[in-house]
Design an enzyme around this catalytic site. Sequence first.
Site: not given
Ligand code: TYM
Length: 331
Positions: A111, A194, A197
């Site tokens: 980031k 990967k 967004k």
């Molecule tokens: P975020 O919003 O970036 O992504 C949400 C979920 O999608 C998965 N993901 C992917 N998995 C496989 N391949 C990809 N290209 C890919 N892009 C996204 C992420 O691994 C995630 O599971 N910090 C987290 C959100 C969060 C969270 C939590 C998750 C906040 N608190 C507590 C679990 C428990 C996040 O930014 O995910």
Amino acid sequence: METVVSGIRSTGNLHLGNYYGAIQNFVKMQHEYNCYFFIADLHSLTTHPTPADLHGNVKQVLVEYLAAGIDPERATIYVQSDVPEIAELYLYLNMNAYLGELERSTSFKDKVRGNPDNVNAGLLTYPVLMAADIIIHKATKVPVGKDQEQHLEMARTFANRFNRLYNKEFFPEPFAFNFSDNLVKIPGLDGKGKMGKSEGEGNAVYLSDSPEVIRKKVMRAVTDAGPTADNQEKPVEIQNLFDIIKVVSTPDTYTHFDDLYNTCQIRYGDLKKQLAEDIIIATAPIRERINDIANDAPYLRQVARHGAIKARESASKTIKEVREIIGFRSF
Ligand code: TYM
């Protein structure tokens, strides 16, 4: 019964990475575990959305959770900011989270590199808030994609540190989970990393994309000039397309194109056409429900209210005990 917690940031429409990394597991897990699935709107504040965008994005994730098949009668679905106990636990955990370890997190470093003008404290302590999300319900299983593995390791560190500080086995250790045993990383269509967004236009296929848009994006995916020798190793952009085929297509389709690649007979146009059609089929049941659910305001209100009540029941029980343990006592 084991408790499961997971969430997705409210930063817009969900893509195939979110689906295969997280949501597909949510849908399966709701039948076997005590599940809490939330919309991480506090986490989305690190990038300073406008109030209108914030609300719209929260709604979009809620709609897509429901469209994907998360059942609010089975799992608790809630908006993170509706549960203030999470923010309270985050504050307590911050007192024992150290600058060095937070700065070493790979997602923080990414980031900082990507957005050097907005290195705020929320970004630095993002993994602490994530730990609070998880341990507030004393969860042990957290369905997430591969990119969250390090955050789960940090959540265990913060949980254990609290236990040690107060000499009490209070929080269990949470672990990243995927039904297929391995955590998933869905690549993007840009031939690089990967699916995400913020990885640029055309890299991600959204669950809400129309079939026409899906075909257009897949046909534009980056490829190379083709193999020149039998059984040649696939370059990353080609491997990426095969990785997506692996999750959306049948094993026969994968083998078919793999054989063509290995004998130098592959035509990428054919592969992309098949891949686009298979993505369209895989996402159809979700896509078809999105509009109806989005237009049902009373239903969304009811789901969010019901979820907030259930999530707060569990969270307030934990926070009451945490306050006792820390030593906040009434006179
Ligand atoms: P975020 O919003 O970036 O992504 C949400 C979920 O999608 C998965 N993901 C992917 N998995 C496989 N391949 C990809 N290209 C890919 N892009 C996204 C992420 O691994 C995630 O599971 N910090 C987290 C959100 C969060 C969270 C939590 C998750 C906040 N608190 C507590 C679990 C428990 C996040 O930014 O995910």
